[in-house]
Design an enzyme around this catalytic site. Structure first.
Site, mmCIF file in Angstrom:
data_model
loop_
_atom_site.group_PDB
_atom_site.id
_atom_site.type_symbol
_atom_site.label_atom_id
_atom_site.label_comp_id
_atom_site.label_asym_id
_atom_site.label_seq_id
_atom_site.Cartn_x
_atom_site.Cartn_y
_atom_site.Cartn_z
ATOM 1 N N HIS A 101 -53.523 -35.855 -67.301
ATOM 2 C CA HIS A 101 -52.847 -35.440 -66.351
ATOM 3 C C HIS A 101 -53.404 -33.814 -66.238
ATOM 4 C CE1 HIS A 101 -49.318 -34.494 -63.566
ATOM 5 N NE2 HIS A 101 -48.823 -33.682 -64.393
ATOM 6 N N ASP A 140 -50.130 -32.225 -54.416
ATOM 7 C CA ASP A 140 -49.554 -30.921 -54.755
ATOM 8 C C ASP A 140 -50.537 -30.019 -55.389
ATOM 9 O OD1 ASP A 140 -50.212 -31.577 -57.546
ATOM 10 O OD2 ASP A 140 -48.198 -32.639 -57.766
ATOM 11 N N LYS A 163 -45.805 -29.640 -52.712
ATOM 12 C CA LYS A 163 -44.719 -30.745 -53.108
ATOM 13 C C LYS A 163 -43.853 -29.820 -53.954
ATOM 14 C CE LYS A 163 -45.375 -33.821 -56.418
ATOM 15 N NZ LYS A 163 -46.098 -34.831 -57.100
ATOM 16 N N GLY A 197 -42.966 -41.880 -55.479
ATOM 17 C CA GLY A 197 -42.380 -41.284 -54.396
ATOM 18 C C GLY A 197 -43.220 -39.922 -54.032
HETATM 19 C C1 R5P Z 1 -47.677 -34.948 -60.557
HETATM 20 O O1 R5P Z 1 -47.882 -34.100 -61.067
HETATM 21 C C2 R5P Z 1 -48.810 -36.395 -60.789
HETATM 22 O O2 R5P Z 1 -50.135 -35.804 -60.316
HETATM 23 C C3 R5P Z 1 -48.460 -37.403 -59.876
HETATM 24 O O3 R5P Z 1 -48.349 -37.043 -58.344
HETATM 25 C C4 R5P Z 1 -47.078 -37.927 -60.220
HETATM 26 O O4 R5P Z 1 -47.235 -38.353 -61.411
HETATM 27 C C5 R5P Z 1 -46.738 -38.937 -59.309
HETATM 28 O O5 R5P Z 1 -45.236 -39.666 -59.805
HETATM 29 P P1 R5P Z 1 -44.581 -40.485 -58.705
HETATM 30 O O6 R5P Z 1 -45.123 -41.706 -58.209
HETATM 31 O O7 R5P Z 1 -43.331 -40.901 -59.779
HETATM 32 O O8 R5P Z 1 -44.020 -39.577 -57.682
#
Ligand code: R5P
Length: 283
Positions: A101, A140, A163, A197
Site C-alpha cells: 500500500h 486519490d 478523495k 467504495g
Molecule cells: C486507499 O488508500 C487504497 O489505495 C484503496 O483505494 C482502498 O484500499 C480501496 O478500499 P475500498 O475498496 O474499501 O474503498
C-alpha cells in the site's frame, strides 16, 4: 528444486523431509484466510529454521494488514509493522511481496524485502486494448505517484481524484478531479479494491465530469461484501485484477479479468536464489 510437504496435526507442524542448508521459499497470501494463514506461515518458518534451512523467504503475494501502515488515529496498532516483526522473529530471512500500500512498509523490517509491481503486466494489457484518448486516473492523492508511473510508461495524461475518507471504515467521497477527463477513455489504477467504495465513487465522479468509457485495474482484488456485485452493476467496461488473491470465487462477475502474476513471482524467486537483479523484471 524440490517441493516440501508439511503436516499439521493441530499439535505440531512437521516438515516432511530434510531442508538442511536449503534455500527455502514459503508461499502464503494474506487473504482471505488472513489470521489463520499468517499463523500457519509463522509456524512453518519456525519449523524450517529449527530444521536448519540456510535461508527462508516468506513469499506473500498479498501482504496481510498492508493498509495498517501508520498511526493515523489514537489507540491503533500498526499491524503491517507487527507482521514484519513476527516474520523476522519466526526466522524469515527475506520477504517477497507485491505492490505494498505504501513503499515504506518495505523498510519496517530489518531483513531485506523485495516488492514486485503490477505495472509492466497491466501496462501491456492496457496497450493491447488500443484505447484512444486514454487518461490514467488515480482515485486519490495518495495513489497519484503510482498512477503517474502508469501514465509515464504509457505516455498518456494523468487525472487525480480528490478523495476524502476520514476513517478506514467510512464511505469514500470524491469531491473534485485534477486533470481533463471530458470525452476521454479513463483507466483507474489502484493498489487494492476492498469494499469497492472508492472504485464506485471514482466511477460516479468520472462520469459526472464527462468521461467516455471507464476501465479499472488493481493489484489486489480483495472484493469483500458486495464489491463484485456493485462493480458489475456499475458503468465500468472491465475490471482487471491479479491472482495475488484467489479470484475463483466470482463466477458471475462478467466484467472481471484476472492477470496471472505467477511468472513474475517465479522469475523473482529464481533471481533471489541465483543472486541476480530483481529490478530488471520491471524494465
Ligand atoms: C486507499 O488508500 C487504497 O489505495 C484503496 O483505494 C482502498 O484500499 C480501496 O478500499 P475500498 O475498496 O474499501 O474503498
Amino acid at each position: 528444486m524440490k517441493y516440501i510437504k508439511f503436516s499439521n496435526c493441530n499439535i505440531k507442524v512437521k516438515i516432511e523431509e530434510s531442508v538442511r542448508e536449503d534455500d527455502v521459499f514459503v508461499i502464503q497470501s494474506g487473504y482471505p484466510a488472513t489470521n489463520e494463514g499468517l499463523v500457519e506461515l509463522l509456524i512453518i518458518i519456525d519449523a524450517l529454521k529449527y530444521a536448519s534451512a540456510s535461508r527462508i523467504t516468506a513469499v506473500m503475494p498479498y501482504f496481510p494488514y498492508v493498509r495498517s501502515d501508520k498511526k493515523d488515529e489514537p489507540r491503533i496498532s500498526i499491524t503491517a509493522r507487527l507482521v514484519t516483526d513476527l516474520l523476522e522473529t519466526a526466522g524469515a530471512n527475506r520477504i517477497l511481496t507485491m505492490d505494498l500500500h505504501s513503499p515504506q512498509i518495505g523498510g519496517f523490517s530489518r531483513i531485506p524485502s523485495d516488492q514486485l509491481h503490477i505495472r509492466p503486466v497491466l501496462c501491456n494489457y492496457i496497450q493491447q486494448k488500443k484505447l484512444d484518448d486514454l487518461v490514467i486516473a488515480a482515485p486519490d492523492v495518495g495513489s497519484a505517484k503510482r498512477a503517474e508511473g502508469f501514465a509515464r510508461r504509457l505516455d498518456v495524461p494523468l487525472a487525480i481524484m480528490d478523495k476524502r475518507r476520514y476513517h478506514d471504515d467510512e464511505k469514500a467521497e470524491i469531491i473534485n478531479i485534477i486533470g481533463d477527463v471530458k470525452g476521454k477513455n479513463c483507466f483507474i489504477v489502484d493498489d487494492e479494491v476492498s469494499t469497492g467504495g472508492s472504485m464506485i465513487e471514482s466511477i460516479r465522479i468520472l462520469k459526472e465530469f464527462g468521461a467516455q468509457d471507464l476501465y479499472a485495474g488493481c493489484t489486489h482484488g480483495i472484493l469483500c461484501g458486495d464489491a463484485a456485485v456493485n462493480i458489475e452493476k456499475s458503468d465500468i467496461k472491465e475490471f482487471i485484477t491479479t491472482n495475488t488473491i484467489d479470484q475463483g470465487r466470482f463466477a458471475d462477475f462478467t466484467k472481471l479479468r484476472v492477470l496471472n502474476v505467477g511468472k513474475m513471482f517465479s522469475d523473482a524467486i529464481a533471481a533471489i536464489h541465483m543472486g541476480t537483479s530483481i529490478s530488471k523484471l520491471f524494465m
